[in-house]
Design a protein around this motif. Structure first.
Motif, PDB file in Angstrom:
ATOM      1  N   ARG A  40     -57.711 -22.296 -34.740  1.00  0.00           N
ATOM      2  CA  ARG A  40     -58.936 -22.751 -35.394  1.00  0.00           C
ATOM      3  C   ARG A  40     -60.051 -22.734 -34.366  1.00  0.00           C
ATOM      4  NH1 ARG A  40     -57.369 -28.205 -38.182  1.00  0.00           N
ATOM      5  NH2 ARG A  40     -56.333 -28.511 -36.210  1.00  0.00           N
ATOM      6  N   ALA A  41     -61.241 -22.262 -34.771  1.00  0.00           N
ATOM      7  CA  ALA A  41     -62.373 -22.129 -33.851  1.00  0.00           C
ATOM      8  C   ALA A  41     -63.536 -22.973 -34.357  1.00  0.00           C
ATOM      9  CB  ALA A  41     -62.775 -20.665 -33.713  1.00  0.00           C
ATOM     10  N   PHE A  42     -63.743 -24.130 -33.731  1.00  0.00           N
ATOM     11  CA  PHE A  42     -64.816 -25.037 -34.117  1.00  0.00           C
ATOM     12  C   PHE A  42     -66.100 -24.662 -33.394  1.00  0.00           C
ATOM     13  CE2 PHE A  42     -60.941 -27.420 -34.845  1.00  0.00           C
ATOM     14  CZ  PHE A  42     -61.192 -28.060 -36.046  1.00  0.00           C
ATOM     15  N   ASP A  43     -67.218 -24.861 -34.049  1.00  0.00           N
ATOM     16  CA  ASP A  43     -68.508 -24.582 -33.423  1.00  0.00           C
ATOM     17  C   ASP A  43     -69.126 -25.866 -32.867  1.00  0.00           C
ATOM     18  OD1 ASP A  43     -69.403 -25.910 -35.681  1.00  0.00           O
ATOM     19  OD2 ASP A  43     -70.299 -24.143 -36.597  1.00  0.00           O
ATOM     20  N   ALA A  44     -70.319 -25.741 -32.272  1.00  0.00           N
ATOM     21  CA  ALA A  44     -70.997 -26.887 -31.670  1.00  0.00           C
ATOM     22  C   ALA A  44     -71.345 -27.939 -32.727  1.00  0.00           C
ATOM     23  CB  ALA A  44     -72.243 -26.435 -30.930  1.00  0.00           C
ATOM     24  N   GLU A  45     -71.584 -27.526 -33.949  1.00  0.00           N
ATOM     25  CA  GLU A  45     -71.888 -28.479 -35.026  1.00  0.00           C
ATOM     26  C   GLU A  45     -70.709 -29.418 -35.263  1.00  0.00           C
ATOM     27  OE1 GLU A  45     -73.360 -30.779 -38.047  1.00  0.00           O
ATOM     28  OE2 GLU A  45     -74.422 -29.594 -36.553  1.00  0.00           O
ATOM     29  N   ALA A  46     -69.490 -28.929 -35.085  1.00  0.00           N
ATOM     30  CA  ALA A  46     -68.303 -29.778 -35.262  1.00  0.00           C
ATOM     31  C   ALA A  46     -68.296 -30.900 -34.221  1.00  0.00           C
ATOM     32  CB  ALA A  46     -67.029 -28.949 -35.175  1.00  0.00           C
ATOM     33  N   VAL A  47     -68.723 -30.600 -32.999  1.00  0.00           N
ATOM     34  CA  VAL A  47     -68.795 -31.626 -31.954  1.00  0.00           C
ATOM     35  C   VAL A  47     -69.842 -32.661 -32.346  1.00  0.00           C
ATOM     36  CG1 VAL A  47     -69.308 -32.112 -29.531  1.00  0.00           C
ATOM     37  CG2 VAL A  47     -68.077 -30.025 -30.143  1.00  0.00           C
ATOM     38  N   ARG A  48     -71.021 -32.207 -32.789  1.00  0.00           N
ATOM     39  CA  ARG A  48     -72.080 -33.131 -33.212  1.00  0.00           C
ATOM     40  C   ARG A  48     -71.614 -33.998 -34.372  1.00  0.00           C
ATOM     41  NH1 ARG A  48     -75.139 -28.639 -31.898  1.00  0.00           N
ATOM     42  NH2 ARG A  48     -75.116 -27.841 -34.021  1.00  0.00           N
ATOM     43  N   ARG A  49     -70.944 -33.386 -35.326  1.00  0.00           N
ATOM     44  CA  ARG A  49     -70.479 -34.121 -36.497  1.00  0.00           C
ATOM     45  C   ARG A  49     -69.412 -35.139 -36.114  1.00  0.00           C
ATOM     46  NH1 ARG A  49     -69.277 -32.969 -42.580  1.00  0.00           N
ATOM     47  NH2 ARG A  49     -71.290 -31.967 -42.556  1.00  0.00           N
ATOM     48  N   LEU A  50     -68.515 -34.754 -35.237  1.00  0.00           N
ATOM     49  CA  LEU A  50     -67.466 -35.662 -34.769  1.00  0.00           C
ATOM     50  C   LEU A  50     -68.085 -36.867 -34.054  1.00  0.00           C
ATOM     51  CD1 LEU A  50     -64.431 -36.045 -34.663  1.00  0.00           C
ATOM     52  CD2 LEU A  50     -64.389 -34.653 -32.604  1.00  0.00           C
ATOM     53  N   ARG A  51     -69.067 -36.615 -33.223  1.00  0.00           N
ATOM     54  CA  ARG A  51     -69.750 -37.719 -32.531  1.00  0.00           C
ATOM     55  C   ARG A  51     -70.506 -38.599 -33.518  1.00  0.00           C
ATOM     56  NH1 ARG A  51     -71.694 -34.105 -27.377  1.00  0.00           N
ATOM     57  NH2 ARG A  51     -69.672 -34.094 -26.327  1.00  0.00           N
ATOM     58  N   PHE A  52     -71.106 -37.992 -34.525  1.00  0.00           N
ATOM     59  CA  PHE A  52     -71.806 -38.736 -35.575  1.00  0.00           C
ATOM     60  C   PHE A  52     -70.826 -39.686 -36.266  1.00  0.00           C
ATOM     61  CE2 PHE A  52     -73.135 -39.389 -39.923  1.00  0.00           C
ATOM     62  CZ  PHE A  52     -74.513 -39.532 -39.865  1.00  0.00           C
ATOM     63  N   ILE A  53     -69.666 -39.166 -36.630  1.00  0.00           N
ATOM     64  CA  ILE A  53     -68.646 -39.963 -37.321  1.00  0.00           C
ATOM     65  C   ILE A  53     -68.227 -41.143 -36.453  1.00  0.00           C
ATOM     66  CG2 ILE A  53     -66.254 -39.949 -38.175  1.00  0.00           C
ATOM     67  CD1 ILE A  53     -66.769 -36.924 -38.881  1.00  0.00           C
ATOM     68  N   LYS A  54     -67.957 -40.870 -35.180  1.00  0.00           N
ATOM     69  CA  LYS A  54     -67.530 -41.946 -34.273  1.00  0.00           C
ATOM     70  C   LYS A  54     -68.609 -43.004 -34.111  1.00  0.00           C
ATOM     71  CE  LYS A  54     -65.351 -41.712 -30.646  1.00  0.00           C
ATOM     72  NZ  LYS A  54     -64.905 -41.614 -29.280  1.00  0.00           N
ATOM     73  N   GLN A  55     -69.845 -42.587 -33.943  1.00  0.00           N
ATOM     74  CA  GLN A  55     -70.951 -43.534 -33.774  1.00  0.00           C
ATOM     75  C   GLN A  55     -71.137 -44.381 -35.031  1.00  0.00           C
ATOM     76  OE1 GLN A  55     -71.512 -43.854 -30.353  1.00  0.00           O
ATOM     77  NE2 GLN A  55     -73.545 -44.276 -31.122  1.00  0.00           N
ATOM     78  N   ALA A  56     -71.068 -43.739 -36.190  1.00  0.00           N
ATOM     79  CA  ALA A  56     -71.231 -44.469 -37.447  1.00  0.00           C
ATOM     80  C   ALA A  56     -70.104 -45.490 -37.623  1.00  0.00           C
ATOM     81  CB  ALA A  56     -71.278 -43.497 -38.627  1.00  0.00           C
TER      82      ALA A  56
END
Length: 135
Positions: A40-56
């Protein structure tokens, strides 16, 4: 196709592999394309989204609420006021939980004040009060 493998995404997002898989199953992270080797190849948006989820989540939002916030983020008709209302609702939830926790603390303080900490457990006022019917 270049991208982050699941392990690399986990490191950059500060979560474990199972968390990423769980978020994918829950629809919080879209399933990424695969490389020719099947990774599976995640892009930079996946990192941003993952951080968003954790922060929320760190702010007390449930995964359901995080999904709603993500949807608001992607909806061009959403205003900042819509997001603010969600944050204000979360503040109200937190205030209610704090009130409940303070009430629990007061009750425990009263129970421990009634207990000298000596004698047989069969005569423990804390245990006896827990057996009483709630008001």
């Amino acid at each position: 196709m270049e991208g982050l493998r699941t392990g690399e995404l986990a490191i950059q997002g500060g979560v474990n592999l199972e968390t990423i898989r769980y978020y994918e199953r829950r629809g919080l992270l879209p399933k990424p394309p695969r490389t020719s080797a099947g990774y599976r190849a995640f892009d930079a948006e996946a990192v941003r989204r993952l951080r968003f989820i954790k922060q929320a989540q760190a702010l007390g939002f449930s995964l359901k609420e995080v999904r709603e916030l993500l949807a608001l983020r992607l909806n061009p008709r959403t205003s900042c006021a819509d997001v603010r209302r969600r944050a204000e609702a979360k503040i109200a939830d937190i205030d209610e939980k704090l009130r409940a926790l303070r009430a629990m603390k007061r009750a425990l303080v009263c129970l421990t004040a009634a207990c000298a900490g000596r004698g047989p457990v069969s005569a423990c006022p804390i245990l006896e009060s827990l057996e009483e019917r709630a008001p």
